[in-house]
Design an enzyme around this catalytic site. Structure first.
Site, short mmCIF file in Angstrom:
data_model
loop_
_atom_site.label_atom_id
_atom_site.label_comp_id
_atom_site.label_asym_id
_atom_site.label_seq_id
_atom_site.Cartn_x
_atom_site.Cartn_y
_atom_site.Cartn_z
N GLU A 50 0.99 -1.14 -0.04
CA GLU A 50 0.21 0.05 -0.18
C GLU A 50 0.87 1.09 -0.18
O GLU A 50 1.68 1.41 0.95
CB GLU A 50 -0.96 -0.10 1.29
CG GLU A 50 -1.77 1.14 1.46
CD GLU A 50 -2.01 1.29 2.90
OE1 GLU A 50 -2.27 2.29 3.29
OE2 GLU A 50 -2.59 0.36 3.41
N ARG A 59 0.67 10.49 0.97
CA ARG A 59 1.00 11.30 1.77
C ARG A 59 2.21 12.34 1.27
O ARG A 59 2.76 13.37 1.92
CB ARG A 59 1.66 10.78 3.18
CG ARG A 59 0.58 10.08 3.85
CD ARG A 59 0.99 9.19 5.10
NE ARG A 59 0.46 8.20 5.46
CZ ARG A 59 0.53 7.48 6.62
NH1 ARG A 59 1.97 7.70 7.41
NH2 ARG A 59 -0.06 6.52 7.00
N LYS A 114 -10.90 -1.63 7.03
CA LYS A 114 -9.49 -1.49 7.83
C LYS A 114 -9.97 -1.04 9.17
O LYS A 114 -10.48 0.10 9.50
CB LYS A 114 -8.87 -0.24 7.02
CG LYS A 114 -7.64 0.23 7.63
CD LYS A 114 -6.94 1.27 6.76
CE LYS A 114 -5.78 1.72 7.77
NZ LYS A 114 -4.83 2.94 6.58
#
Length: 210
Positions: free
Chosen positions: A43, A47, A127
């Site tokens: 993943e 950011r 998640k």
């Protein structure tokens, strides 16, 4: 709408490394280091400014399944898919993310209200974030009780010391974490360390019976 089911992806990948790439030149070596350690999924968090290009580069590495993390809105989700993301992960949930989405989606949940919101969109694999700060396995068990259809990908505070207890839980399909591929390791070019820590993580998963 019916979103693609993420379960086959997670069942094939009991560990989903959370990867932060600051410089696109590190993307391919990071993917190769993970693969050498036996991990074939990652993943890439959105950011950093380098994230879209890094995701695109990693997605072209044979054998690597790459998704986008920290996706906050529909625009980011569409950009990620255009870059080759094969799944989308978010720290929470926003309806714009699922508009016209063609890849599996793992929204972050932290309470029953979050879960009820995502169930409206047919999402049953979520998640749990941030897993340890939110109260750990006792909270996950409490949330799973009224929602028996749910499966979880916990992320946040999971590492070698507690990996076994998390991954052995029957409601947990896969775990996320960055201990085997920290941004400091990537920036320092410590790709051999990433490979070795990936091997160790997978060995722990196998010993836990997953």
């Amino acid at each position: 709408m019916t979103l693609p089911n993420p379960m086959p992806l997670l069942e094939a990948n009991p560990i989903v490394p959370v990867v932060v790439i600051e410089d696109v030149k590190d993307a391919v070596p990071t993917a190769q280091a993970l693969l050498e350690g036996g991990i074939s999924c990652a993943e890439v968090t959105f950011r950093t400014a380098a994230a879209p290009a890094a995701l695109e580069a990693m997605a072209q590495v044979e054998g690597m399944t790459v998704g986008a993390g920290t996706v906050l809105n529909g625009e980011q989700a569409r950009q990620a898919v255009d870059c080759g993301a094969q799944f989308i992960v978010s720290p929470g949930f926003h309806p714009s993310i699922v508009e016209d989405l063609t890849v599996p989606f793992l929204p972050g949940i932290a309470n029953a209200t979050d879960i009820m919101a995502v169930l409206e969109y047919g999402v049953e694999t979520v998640k749990f974030f941030p897993a340890v700060p939110m109260g750990g396995l006792p909270v996950l068990n409490a949330l799973a009780a009224p929602f028996p259809q749910l499966k979880f990908l916990p992320t946040g505070g999971i590492g070698p010391k507690n990996l076994a207890e998390w991954i052995s839980h029957p409601k947990i399909v896969s775990v996320g974490g960055s201990w085997m591929v920290t941004k400091q390791m990537i920036a320092a070019g410590e790709f051999d360390a990433i490979t070795e820590l990936s091997r160790q993580a997978l060995q722990m998963v196998q010993e836990a019976g997953k």
